[in-house]
Motif scaffolding. Structure first.
Motif, PDB file in Angstrom:
ATOM      1  N   GLU A 122      35.614   6.401  38.340  1.00  0.00           N
ATOM      2  CA  GLU A 122      34.333   5.885  38.516  1.00  0.00           C
ATOM      3  C   GLU A 122      33.939   5.635  40.078  1.00  0.00           C
ATOM      4  O   GLU A 122      32.716   5.975  40.454  1.00  0.00           O
ATOM      5  CB  GLU A 122      34.405   4.661  37.493  1.00  0.00           C
ATOM      6  N   LYS A 123      34.803   5.233  40.849  1.00  0.00           N
ATOM      7  CA  LYS A 123      34.856   4.727  42.104  1.00  0.00           C
ATOM      8  C   LYS A 123      34.627   6.150  42.901  1.00  0.00           C
ATOM      9  O   LYS A 123      33.775   6.062  43.986  1.00  0.00           O
ATOM     10  CB  LYS A 123      35.920   4.005  42.691  1.00  0.00           C
ATOM     11  N   ASN A 182      39.720   2.218  37.243  1.00  0.00           N
ATOM     12  CA  ASN A 182      38.369   2.756  37.372  1.00  0.00           C
ATOM     13  C   ASN A 182      38.389   3.543  38.453  1.00  0.00           C
ATOM     14  O   ASN A 182      37.302   3.776  39.343  1.00  0.00           O
ATOM     15  CB  ASN A 182      37.385   1.772  37.372  1.00  0.00           C
ATOM     16  N   GLN A 192      28.048  18.249  42.924  1.00  0.00           N
ATOM     17  CA  GLN A 192      26.789  17.620  42.697  1.00  0.00           C
ATOM     18  C   GLN A 192      25.782  18.560  43.742  1.00  0.00           C
ATOM     19  O   GLN A 192      24.907  18.607  43.408  1.00  0.00           O
ATOM     20  CB  GLN A 192      26.957  16.254  43.198  1.00  0.00           C
ATOM     21  N   LYS A 210      31.188   7.551  42.494  1.00  0.00           N
ATOM     22  CA  LYS A 210      30.301   7.031  43.047  1.00  0.00           C
ATOM     23  C   LYS A 210      30.292   7.301  44.595  1.00  0.00           C
ATOM     24  O   LYS A 210      29.050   7.051  45.077  1.00  0.00           O
ATOM     25  CB  LYS A 210      30.312   5.360  42.865  1.00  0.00           C
ATOM     26  N   ALA A 211      31.374   7.183  45.215  1.00  0.00           N
ATOM     27  CA  ALA A 211      31.473   7.696  46.747  1.00  0.00           C
ATOM     28  C   ALA A 211      31.060   8.979  46.824  1.00  0.00           C
ATOM     29  O   ALA A 211      30.263   9.112  47.792  1.00  0.00           O
ATOM     30  CB  ALA A 211      32.675   7.391  47.031  1.00  0.00           C
ATOM     31  N   ILE A 241      31.781   0.501  49.803  1.00  0.00           N
ATOM     32  CA  ILE A 241      32.762   1.206  48.704  1.00  0.00           C
ATOM     33  C   ILE A 241      33.797   1.111  48.980  1.00  0.00           C
ATOM     34  O   ILE A 241      34.318   1.677  50.061  1.00  0.00           O
ATOM     35  CB  ILE A 241      32.159   2.400  48.206  1.00  0.00           C
ATOM     36  N   GLY A 244      28.732  10.689  45.279  1.00  0.00           N
ATOM     37  CA  GLY A 244      27.145  10.551  45.328  1.00  0.00           C
ATOM     38  C   GLY A 244      26.605   9.928  46.624  1.00  0.00           C
ATOM     39  O   GLY A 244      25.686  10.688  46.998  1.00  0.00           O
ATOM     40  N   VAL A 245      27.346   8.969  47.246  1.00  0.00           N
ATOM     41  CA  VAL A 245      26.860   8.279  48.378  1.00  0.00           C
ATOM     42  C   VAL A 245      27.010   9.572  49.562  1.00  0.00           C
ATOM     43  O   VAL A 245      26.188   9.826  50.168  1.00  0.00           O
ATOM     44  CB  VAL A 245      27.331   7.137  48.892  1.00  0.00           C
TER      45      VAL A 245
END
Length: 244
Positions: A99-100, A96, A239, A103-104, A203, A106-107
């Motif tokens: 996915e990680k 994954n 993003q 996610k990172a 994370i 996005g932060v």
């Protein structure tokens, strides 16, 4: 194997013998005394005198000493670089990781301030990461001093990206604790998720490659770290563009 005092006590012939042995330890460990004498052009008497100077009663004891030295100081066999990269892709990309990283990203995209920390080779990559993120429009800094003054209002909506191969570096751990207490979100990139740094991070992105050391230095490949940093930076840029 040989102390400075022992080497200083050698005469010219014994020094010549010492040089040959140092360059051919594996071979000498299985030679007969006559074979060593022929190879070094010295007498067996010189060899026996040499053995006594390094506190061995005879040539047989000296060979045992050589073999023990070889057993406790095996030379690390370095893998080819492509093996390490292949190992990373086989172990991690099947999981994954993507996915990680998303996610990172996005932060990071939502943060006002980005800071990179690390030491040694990880510090070099932390500095590279800060520059790469900045080049893609997310201004970032690399902080190498754990006591560097950072105002609390800067840390309120900040992200700290910590790099560490082992995930156990005391400097980085201390730095994370300080930044975390002041409100910074922690993203760590380590070689395993079973480490102190990974556990105290918000994370953690582990990359799982075989750790390698040579003469006390950690020479584990950093290719996965570069891949992860660049992928996150590109995702952050993507993003941010979507929000424009």
């Amino acid at each position: 194997m040989f102390t400075n005092e022992e080497i200083a006590s050698f005469n010219e012939l014994e020094t010549s013998l010492y040089n040959y042995i140092s360059q051919n330890i594996e071979k000498v460990a299985y030679m007969r005394i006559r074979e060593l004498a022929d190879a070094t052009h010295v007498s067996t008497t010189t060899i026996l005198r040499f053995c006594r100077k390094i506190h061995c009663e005879g040539f047989s004891e000296f060979k045992i000493k050589l073999k023990l030295h070889l057993e406790t100081n095996n030379t690390t066999v370095l893998k080819e670089s492509h093996h390490s990269v292949t190992e990373f892709f086989e172990r991690t990309l099947a999981g994954n990781l993507e996915e990680k990283m998303i996610k990172a990203a996005g932060v990071v995209a939502n943060a006002d301030h980005i800071m990179f920390i690390g030491i040694g080779s990880s510090g070099i990559l932390a500095e590279y990461g800060a520059r790469y993120f900045s080049s893609l429009g997310k201004f970032s800094v690399y902080i190498k001093d754990p006591h560097f003054p950072i105002h609390t209002n800067i840390l309120e909506n900040s992200v700290t990206i910590a790099l560490s191969v082992s995930g156990e570096n005391n400097y980085t751990t201390t730095h994370i604790h300080q930044l975390k207490q002041k409100g910074s979100h922690i993203i760590s990139i380590t070689n395993t998720k079973h480490s102190t740094i990974s556990k105290i991070s918000d994370i953690n992105i582990p990359y799982y490659v075989t750790e390698e050391k040579l003469e006390g230095s950690n020479i584990t490949t950093q290719v996965p770290v570069v891949y992860i940093l660049e992928t996150i930076a590109r995702e952050v840029h993507k993003q941010n563009r979507q929000l424009e």
